[in-house]
Scaffold this motif. Structure first.
Motif: not given
Length: 198
Positions: A156-160
């Motif tokens: 999620i951190a990567f996606l966002m």
């Protein structure tokens, strides 16, 4: 020979609080029920054709308001609504880390003004900065992704577009008052509608 009806008027209108595909469907149905032809409709805007003997902008605005939305008037306000729509598309519909990283380029490409101009116009008409608006939307999207349990927190951190899970966690806590694990444990619905993030 087919004569053009002079009473028919086509106009592109900009609409406030039109933040999801549901809004698009509901408003489209409502306009059609009121004999307004919907030529094109998407987040934040619609091109409509209507009979000027039957309807005027005031009546159309009241139909829009009945659905919890509002007509936007004024050049800069239209730009603000287009910025909001572009941010929502970018964060809630694209799921593409690369485009979120390049958010300023995405907005500039979409609206044809520099990021500085867009920021200034946004701040003039809203109670928060454009950067803060983007962060609030990212936090809402993170809540959705956590709830869906499809991705790990580092994914999620990567996606966002967060440089680390720690950075995401800190910002999440700062905005929501909850840590990610507290949010997961908390069974209440802490998600906010996109049209009332601030």
């Amino acid at each position: 020979m087919h004569q053009k009806d002079d009473r028919l008027h086509t106009e592109t209108i900009y609409i406030k609080n039109m933040v999801c595909n549901c809004c698009v469907r509901i408003l489209s149905m409502s306009l059609k029920e009121n004999s307004i032809q919907v030529d094109k409709i998407r987040l934040g805007m619609a091109t409509i054709t209507y009979d000027t003997d039957e309807l005027d902008m005031e009546k159309i605005n009241s139909i829009i308001q009945e659905n919890g939305m509002e007509l936007v008037v004024g050049h800069e306000q239209k730009i603000v609504e287009r910025i909001k729509t572009a941010v929502i598309e970018l964060i809630h519909q694209m799921n593409n880390a690369d485009s979120i990283v390049q958010k300023s380029e995405y907005l500039v490409g979409k609206l044809g003004l520099s990021y500085q101009q867009l920021s200034k116009i946004f701040s003039r008409h809203e109670s928060i900065t454009l950067e803060r608006f983007i962060i609030l939307n990212k936090i809402e999207r993170i809540k959705e992704l956590i709830d869906q349990e499809e991705y790990t927190l580092s994914e999620i951190a990567f996606l966002m577009d967060y440089s680390s899970v720690q950075y995401l966690s800190n910002q999440f806590h700062k905005i929501t008052g909850l840590s990610v694990s507290e949010y997961k444990k908390n069974q209440e619905d802490n998600k906010k509608p996109l049209h009332s993030l601030y």
